[in-house]
Motif scaffolding. Structure first.
Motif, short mmCIF file in Angstrom:
data_model
loop_
_atom_site.label_atom_id
_atom_site.label_comp_id
_atom_site.label_asym_id
_atom_site.label_seq_id
_atom_site.Cartn_x
_atom_site.Cartn_y
_atom_site.Cartn_z
N GLN A 292 0.83 -1.21 0.00
CA GLN A 292 0.00 0.00 0.00
C GLN A 292 0.87 1.26 0.00
OE1 GLN A 292 -3.24 0.88 -0.16
NE2 GLN A 292 -3.80 -1.23 -0.66
N LEU A 293 1.99 1.21 0.71
CA LEU A 293 2.88 2.37 0.75
C LEU A 293 3.40 2.69 -0.65
CD1 LEU A 293 4.48 4.53 2.24
CD2 LEU A 293 6.22 2.78 2.76
N VAL A 294 3.87 1.67 -1.37
CA VAL A 294 4.35 1.89 -2.73
C VAL A 294 3.23 2.40 -3.62
CG1 VAL A 294 5.23 0.73 -4.80
CG2 VAL A 294 6.22 0.21 -2.56
N ARG A 295 2.05 1.80 -3.48
CA ARG A 295 0.91 2.18 -4.33
C ARG A 295 0.52 3.64 -4.11
NH1 ARG A 295 -2.36 -1.77 -2.92
NH2 ARG A 295 -1.50 -3.13 -4.52
N LYS A 296 0.48 4.07 -2.86
CA LYS A 296 0.07 5.45 -2.57
C LYS A 296 1.14 6.46 -2.97
CE LYS A 296 -3.89 4.32 -0.68
NZ LYS A 296 -5.17 4.66 -1.34
N LEU A 297 2.39 6.12 -2.76
CA LEU A 297 3.46 7.01 -3.21
C LEU A 297 3.42 7.17 -4.73
CD1 LEU A 297 6.41 5.86 -0.93
CD2 LEU A 297 5.38 8.13 -0.95
N ARG A 298 3.22 6.07 -5.44
CA ARG A 298 3.13 6.14 -6.89
C ARG A 298 1.97 7.03 -7.32
NH1 ARG A 298 3.77 -0.18 -8.76
NH2 ARG A 298 6.05 -0.23 -9.00
N LYS A 299 0.85 6.92 -6.65
CA LYS A 299 -0.32 7.72 -7.01
C LYS A 299 -0.03 9.20 -6.93
CE LYS A 299 -5.09 8.71 -5.64
NZ LYS A 299 -6.22 8.37 -4.72
N VAL A 300 0.56 9.63 -5.81
CA VAL A 300 0.83 11.05 -5.63
C VAL A 300 1.91 11.52 -6.61
CG1 VAL A 300 1.49 12.84 -4.00
CG2 VAL A 300 0.15 10.89 -3.21
N LEU A 301 2.93 10.70 -6.83
CA LEU A 301 4.03 11.09 -7.71
C LEU A 301 3.62 11.09 -9.18
CD1 LEU A 301 6.85 9.02 -5.98
CD2 LEU A 301 6.74 11.52 -6.07
N LYS A 302 2.74 10.20 -9.58
CA LYS A 302 2.40 10.03 -11.00
C LYS A 302 1.35 11.03 -11.47
CE LYS A 302 0.72 6.60 -14.32
NZ LYS A 302 0.30 5.17 -14.51
N TYR A 303 0.33 11.27 -10.65
CA TYR A 303 -0.81 12.06 -11.11
C TYR A 303 -0.66 13.52 -10.70
CZ TYR A 303 -2.81 7.52 -12.13
OH TYR A 303 -3.02 6.25 -12.63
N VAL A 305 -2.36 16.25 -11.47
CA VAL A 305 -3.57 16.98 -11.06
C VAL A 305 -3.90 16.68 -9.60
CG1 VAL A 305 -6.05 17.24 -11.42
CG2 VAL A 305 -4.51 17.13 -13.39
N PHE A 306 -3.83 15.40 -9.23
CA PHE A 306 -4.11 15.04 -7.84
C PHE A 306 -3.09 15.66 -6.90
CE2 PHE A 306 -3.46 12.03 -4.26
CZ PHE A 306 -4.70 12.17 -3.65
N ARG A 307 -1.82 15.61 -7.29
CA ARG A 307 -0.77 16.18 -6.44
C ARG A 307 -0.96 17.68 -6.25
NH1 ARG A 307 2.98 14.56 -9.19
NH2 ARG A 307 3.79 16.44 -10.17
N HIS A 308 -1.27 18.38 -7.31
CA HIS A 308 -1.46 19.83 -7.21
C HIS A 308 -2.71 20.18 -6.39
CE1 HIS A 308 1.94 20.50 -9.66
NE2 HIS A 308 1.38 20.21 -10.82
N SER A 309 -3.76 19.38 -6.54
CA SER A 309 -4.98 19.65 -5.75
C SER A 309 -4.70 19.43 -4.26
CB SER A 309 -6.14 18.77 -6.22
OG SER A 309 -5.92 17.40 -5.91
N CYS A 310 -3.90 18.40 -3.94
CA CYS A 310 -3.52 18.17 -2.54
C CYS A 310 -2.67 19.32 -2.02
CB CYS A 310 -2.74 16.86 -2.42
SG CYS A 310 -3.73 15.36 -2.57
N SER A 311 -1.80 19.84 -2.87
CA SER A 311 -0.94 20.96 -2.47
C SER A 311 -1.77 22.18 -2.11
CB SER A 311 0.01 21.29 -3.62
OG SER A 311 0.74 22.48 -3.33
#
Length: 348
Positions: A292-303, A305-311
């Motif tokens: 799950q840790l790898v999966r969630k890190l990949r999600k934030v690093l790859k996407y 739009v999602f990363r910027h919205s979280c920011s």
């Protein structure tokens, strides 16, 4: 309002930063705040060292009586309660998380029952305090504060060597989760891991040995405790910050990261879920779940739009809940309400 704050020097730096930040916020609201710091004593605490501090506080408050006392940490709380009892002063207590052993929790329970008001940093701490036998009706939540002048999205950005960067603010103890991050790195392409807060050379060597074992020595950097002025630039250089401890974490590190506009991946252990809103300011993962840790890190690093919205959401949440102005005004209202109730009880 005249306020006496009590703390000690043998607590983590972030606790004394909290005391200084809160005192500054209350002074900005035109209150008279005096901070009483107990010096770090010998490794083995003695009754005489505590007694001397209690006597000192009692003498000072007898000559210059505050309206209330606000103690931070259990040692300061014990001294404050003992010094304030004879003078009839109300004590507000902030524990900054409960202790790890039964003896300390027993003392904290005693302090909690004697204090007029308990201030917790989040709902999980409220539950922990109640489970320890500290009266729930006298416990209120006030979010932690963060210096949003120093920690903000705009400013210098540290250079990086790889396309993506994960920053972790943690030591290398077995329950810090740093080993889990190093183990995840082989599954994250073109990502470097920067770890700060290593407190001794042997900690840095331990992490480097882990990195070599997993074949990611070239993508793992270990820094010592960064000078406060350099930390914001490092945080702003990150795509994501990771806090994955296996134990409770009560400090303000995640708030500093969010104030810099950086999404957070964190384990859902005590303290962190109060700071990180899952799917909004970052993501939460189960403790000790490497997949799950790898999966969630990949999600934030790859996407992106999602990363910027979280920011954006992270900085918005900090501005709404965690600036020292907001926290100071909240604490001011609690103080005023406590003193009004005591005045009403005296008249009644």
């Amino acid at each position: 309002m005249k306020i006496a704050m009590v703390s000690t020097r043998d607590v983590p730096v972030w606790e004394n930063d909290h005391v200084a930040g809160l005192a500054g916020a209350l002074r900005a609201l035109r209150h008279n705040v005096t901070v009483h710091l107990r010096q770090a004593s010998e490794p083995e605490e003695t009754e005489s060292s505590l007694g001397g501090f209690v006597d000192s506080l009692r003498d000072k408050w007898s000559q210059d009586r505050p309206d209330l006392v606000h103690a931070h940490s259990w040692k300061a709380g014990l001294a404050a309660v003992l010094a304030a009892q004879r003078l009839g002063l109300p004590v507000v207590q902030t524990f900054h998380g409960l202790g790890p052993d039964r003896d300390q929790v027993n003392v904290e329970r005693l302090i909690g029952r004697e204090a007029a008001l308990i201030v917790a940093s989040g709902e999980q701490e409220v539950l922990d305090l109640a489970a320890a036998g500290i009266p729930r009706p006298r416990t209120v939540v006030v979010p932690r504060g963060v210096d949003t002048v120093l920690f903000q999205p705009r400013g210098e950005i540290a250079r990086r060597r790889f396309p993506r960067r994960v920053v972790a603010m943690a030591d290398s103890s077995p329950d810090s989760g740093v080993a889990d991050l190093v183990a995840a790195l082989p599954w994250l392409d073109d990502v470097e891991l920067v770890i700060t807060e290593a407190r001794a050379p042997r900690e840095a060597e331990r992490v480097k040995a882990w990195a070599r074992r997993f074949g990611v020595g070239d993508r793992t950097r270990v820094l010592g405790p960064n000078a406060r002025r350099n930390l914001p630039a490092l945080l702003r250089s990150a795509d994501v910050a990771a806090f994955v401890p296996r134990r409770a974490l009560w400090d303000d590190a995640a708030l500093k990261v969010m104030a810099c506009g950086v999404p957070v991946v964190a384990t859902a252990v005590r303290g962190l879920p109060d700071a990180v809103v899952d799917g909004v300011t970052g993501v939460l993962v189960p403790s000790q779940d490497p997949k799950q840790l790898v999966r969630k890190l990949r999600k934030v690093l790859k996407y992106d739009v999602f990363r910027h919205s979280c920011s954006i959401a992270a900085t918005d949440r900090i501005q709404a809940r965690h600036t020292w102005t907001v926290v100071g005004e909240c604490v001011e209202r609690l103080y005023a309400g406590l003193l009004e109730r005591r005045a009403g009880d005296a008249v009644g």
